[in-house]
Design a protein around this motif. Structure first.
Motif, PDB file in Angstrom:
ATOM      1  N   MET A   1     100.255 -31.913  19.267  1.00 15.85           N
ATOM      2  CA  MET A   1     100.017 -30.486  19.020  1.00 15.85           C
ATOM      3  C   MET A   1     101.249 -29.650  19.338  1.00 15.85           C
ATOM      4  N   GLN A   2     102.049 -30.135  20.297  1.00 18.88           N
ATOM      5  CA  GLN A   2     103.220 -29.361  20.708  1.00 18.88           C
ATOM      6  C   GLN A   2     104.192 -29.193  19.545  1.00 18.88           C
ATOM      7  N   GLY A   3     104.458 -27.948  19.195  1.00 18.83           N
ATOM      8  CA  GLY A   3     105.399 -27.661  18.112  1.00 18.83           C
ATOM      9  C   GLY A   3     104.827 -27.894  16.721  1.00 18.83           C
ATOM     10  N   ALA A   4     103.579 -28.372  16.663  1.00 17.40           N
ATOM     11  CA  ALA A   4     102.969 -28.633  15.348  1.00 17.40           C
ATOM     12  C   ALA A   4     102.577 -27.312  14.672  1.00 17.40           C
ATOM     13  N   ASN A   5     102.636 -27.309  13.353  1.00 18.18           N
ATOM     14  CA  ASN A   5     102.113 -26.150  12.607  1.00 18.18           C
ATOM     15  C   ASN A   5     100.617 -26.346  12.446  1.00 18.18           C
ATOM     16  N   ALA A   6      99.850 -25.437  13.023  1.00 17.98           N
ATOM     17  CA  ALA A   6      98.390 -25.553  12.933  1.00 17.98           C
ATOM     18  C   ALA A   6      97.826 -24.348  12.186  1.00 17.98           C
ATOM     19  N   VAL A   7      96.942 -24.624  11.261  1.00 13.25           N
ATOM     20  CA  VAL A   7      96.254 -23.540  10.548  1.00 13.25           C
ATOM     21  C   VAL A   7      94.778 -23.612  10.887  1.00 13.25           C
ATOM     22  N   VAL A   8      94.239 -22.494  11.357  1.00 13.23           N
ATOM     23  CA  VAL A   8      92.802 -22.393  11.602  1.00 13.23           C
ATOM     24  C   VAL A   8      92.234 -21.526  10.491  1.00 13.23           C
ATOM     25  N   ILE A   9      91.266 -22.057   9.763  1.00 16.82           N
ATOM     26  CA  ILE A   9      90.633 -21.238   8.724  1.00 16.82           C
ATOM     27  C   ILE A   9      89.311 -20.733   9.289  1.00 16.82           C
TER      28      ILE A   9
ATOM     29  N   ASN B   1      84.281 -15.396  16.585  1.00 14.02           N
ATOM     30  CA  ASN B   1      84.442 -15.423  18.044  1.00 14.02           C
ATOM     31  C   ASN B   1      84.004 -16.758  18.624  1.00 14.02           C
ATOM     32  N   ILE B   2      83.165 -17.481  17.874  1.00 11.97           N
ATOM     33  CA  ILE B   2      82.598 -18.737  18.367  1.00 11.97           C
ATOM     34  C   ILE B   2      83.547 -19.909  18.128  1.00 11.97           C
ATOM     35  N   VAL B   3      84.178 -19.924  16.973  1.00 15.09           N
ATOM     36  CA  VAL B   3      85.040 -21.066  16.640  1.00 15.09           C
ATOM     37  C   VAL B   3      86.496 -20.657  16.352  1.00 15.09           C
ATOM     38  N   GLY B   4      86.702 -19.895  15.299  1.00 21.43           N
ATOM     39  CA  GLY B   4      88.060 -19.659  14.803  1.00 21.43           C
ATOM     40  C   GLY B   4      89.016 -19.083  15.847  1.00 21.43           C
ATOM     41  N   LYS B   5      88.630 -17.931  16.442  1.00 18.47           N
ATOM     42  CA  LYS B   5      89.565 -17.282  17.388  1.00 18.47           C
ATOM     43  C   LYS B   5      89.819 -18.144  18.629  1.00 18.47           C
ATOM     44  N   PRO B   6      88.766 -18.646  19.303  1.00 16.10           N
ATOM     45  CA  PRO B   6      89.080 -19.495  20.459  1.00 16.10           C
ATOM     46  C   PRO B   6      89.844 -20.760  20.073  1.00 16.10           C
ATOM     47  N   MET B   7      89.566 -21.293  18.888  1.00 11.59           N
ATOM     48  CA  MET B   7      90.296 -22.488  18.428  1.00 11.59           C
ATOM     49  C   MET B   7      91.791 -22.192  18.367  1.00 11.59           C
ATOM     50  N   ALA B   8      92.122 -21.045  17.786  1.00 11.30           N
ATOM     51  CA  ALA B   8      93.532 -20.656  17.653  1.00 11.30           C
ATOM     52  C   ALA B   8      94.177 -20.529  19.031  1.00 11.30           C
ATOM     53  N   HIS B   9      93.468 -19.927  19.987  1.00  8.21           N
ATOM     54  CA  HIS B   9      94.039 -19.751  21.323  1.00  8.21           C
ATOM     55  C   HIS B   9      94.189 -21.088  22.049  1.00  8.21           C
ATOM     56  N   LEU B  10      93.232 -21.966  21.858  1.00  9.86           N
ATOM     57  CA  LEU B  10      93.328 -23.282  22.514  1.00  9.86           C
ATOM     58  C   LEU B  10      94.506 -24.083  21.933  1.00  9.86           C
ATOM     59  N   LEU B  11      94.707 -23.985  20.634  1.00  8.98           N
ATOM     60  CA  LEU B  11      95.852 -24.673  20.025  1.00  8.98           C
ATOM     61  C   LEU B  11      97.165 -24.073  20.518  1.00  8.98           C
ATOM     62  N   LEU B  12      97.170 -22.758  20.651  1.00  9.52           N
ATOM     63  CA  LEU B  12      98.350 -22.076  21.192  1.00  9.52           C
ATOM     64  C   LEU B  12      98.630 -22.577  22.610  1.00  9.52           C
ATOM     65  N   GLY B  13      97.558 -22.772  23.369  1.00  9.67           N
ATOM     66  CA  GLY B  13      97.683 -23.294  24.733  1.00  9.67           C
ATOM     67  C   GLY B  13      98.280 -24.703  24.762  1.00  9.67           C
ATOM     68  N   GLN B  14      98.187 -25.397  23.642  1.00 10.06           N
ATOM     69  CA  GLN B  14      98.784 -26.744  23.527  1.00 10.06           C
ATOM     70  C   GLN B  14     100.170 -26.665  22.876  1.00 10.06           C
TER      71      GLN B  14
ATOM     72  N   ALA C   1     101.057 -25.345  20.019  1.00 10.02           N
ATOM     73  CA  ALA C   1     101.145 -25.408  18.549  1.00 10.02           C
ATOM     74  C   ALA C   1     101.597 -24.035  18.037  1.00 10.02           C
ATOM     75  N   THR C   2     102.139 -24.020  16.827  1.00  4.54           N
ATOM     76  CA  THR C   2     102.451 -22.757  16.159  1.00  4.54           C
ATOM     77  C   THR C   2     101.261 -22.460  15.255  1.00  4.54           C
ATOM     78  N   VAL C   3     100.532 -21.402  15.588  1.00  7.15           N
ATOM     79  CA  VAL C   3      99.202 -21.240  14.987  1.00  7.15           C
ATOM     80  C   VAL C   3      99.151 -20.103  13.965  1.00  7.15           C
ATOM     81  N   THR C   4      98.543 -20.392  12.845  1.00 11.84           N
ATOM     82  CA  THR C   4      98.272 -19.368  11.834  1.00 11.84           C
ATOM     83  C   THR C   4      96.758 -19.297  11.649  1.00 11.84           C
ATOM     84  N   ILE C   5      96.230 -18.088  11.656  1.00 11.15           N
ATOM     85  CA  ILE C   5      94.795 -17.927  11.398  1.00 11.15           C
ATOM     86  C   ILE C   5      94.605 -17.396   9.980  1.00 11.15           C
ATOM     87  N   CYS C   6      93.858 -18.124   9.177  1.00 11.19           N
ATOM     88  CA  CYS C   6      93.519 -17.666   7.830  1.00 11.19           C
ATOM     89  C   CYS C   6      92.045 -17.250   7.815  1.00 11.19           C
TER      90      CYS C   6
END
Ligand code: NAD
Length: 277
Positions: free
Chosen positions: A151-159, A163-176, A178-183
């Protein structure tokens, strides 16, 4: 393509929970509040209760009629907040329309908020602090770790940006790291973002939205979606058949992310119990 077996990882988490409980002086207790008679909610709540029983966790399901007042729900939550035998409180969503979800979720003691939906836990996640974090995205991170997905340095896209899945998912990936994009529903050309992604997490609720042409060869594709087709078949947000030869890693539906959610709920209850007692 390597299948990401969420069922297997969920069993591993539940075994850890069971081992933990065996060594704890205080037995963790989970209370689930179920309001109304939504059939899907009934199924989820029964499944949670049975899983608790399996691993030796105390579990209580409190059922209320759909016409329960907000005041009654708040009194009930306050009672559970005070109880020494309850360490996790979950209010099963969705709630009937006359109840204010924000107020009700905020009433749960943040230390017993095993769903990770309280504002304090949301804020802690946002700030990268230790918190009770939402079960489904937390399960996804564990799944990726189990399969050594970098996950470190990986490009991650959350579609999806719920509040239940997408946003916390993006923050958890950021915590790992990852470079995160939310679509989301207003994103233009989602496929262009996905094509550059090493990791895609789809949490939309549209059957088979993500096609092979959207993904990078070898990418890791995690499908959170659960959709029922007209013929009764359960499918995710990813077109599994289309993507299976192009993806490097892919979760099936069912048997992918689904089983992880309950396992993490129980894990969060153990975590809450250890912190409170
Ligand atoms: P939601 O309806 O709250 O959010 C859906 C999100 O998708 C929204 O943020 C929206 O912006 C986005 N979206 C809608 N149309 C889109 C489009 N055309 N393109 C891109 N984005 C679009 O849903 P949710 O609660 O986040 O759940 C998403 C899916 O995950 C559902 O299928 C749900 O059943 C499933 N789910 C599974 C689990 C599990 O345990 N496996 C847990 C929670 C949710």
């Amino acid at each position: 393509m390597q299948l990401l077996d969420g069922k297997k990882v969920a069993e591993k988490i539940l075994q850890e929970v069971q081992n933990d409980i065996a060594t704890m002086e205080v037995k963790p207790g989970l209370a689930v509040i179920l309001i109304g008679d939504d059939p899907a909610s009934q199924v989820y709540v029964n499944r949670k209760h049975k899983t608790c029983q399996k691993v030796g966790m105390y579990s209580e399901v409190i059922r209320k009629n759909a016409n329960v007042t907000q005041e009654e729900v708040l009194v009930l939550i306050e009672d559970l907040n005070q109880r020494k035998d309850i360490h996790g409180i979950l209010v099963q969503l969705p709630l009937p329309k006359h109840l204010d979800e924000e107020v009700i979720l905020r009433a749960v003691d943040e230390n017993k908020d095993v769903d990770g939906f309280h504002l304090i836990n949301t804020g802690k996640l946002f700030r990268g602090q230790d918190a009770l974090t939402p079960c489904t995205p937390t399960g996804v991170i564990r799944l990726l770790k189990e399969y050594d997905i970098n996950m470190q340095g990986a490009n991650a896209v959350v579609i999806g940006r719920s509040n239940i899945v997408g946003k916390p998912m993006a923050h958890l990936l950021l915590g790992q790291n990852a470079t995160v994009t939310i679509c989301h529903s207003k994103t233009k050309d989602i496929e262009k973002f996905c094509q550059k992604a090493d990791i895609v997490v789809a949490a939309v609720g549209i059957a088979q939205l993500v096609k092979a042409s959207w993904i990078k060869p070898g990418a890791c594709i995690v499908d959170v979606g659960i959709n029922r087709l007209n013929d009764g078949k359960l499918v995710g947000d990813v077109d599994f058949e289309d993507c299976k030869t192009k993806a490097g890693y892919l979760t099936p539906v069912p048997g992918g992310v689904g089983p992880l959610t309950i396992a993490v709920l129980l894990q969060n209850t153990v975590k809450a119990c250890k912190k409170i007692t």
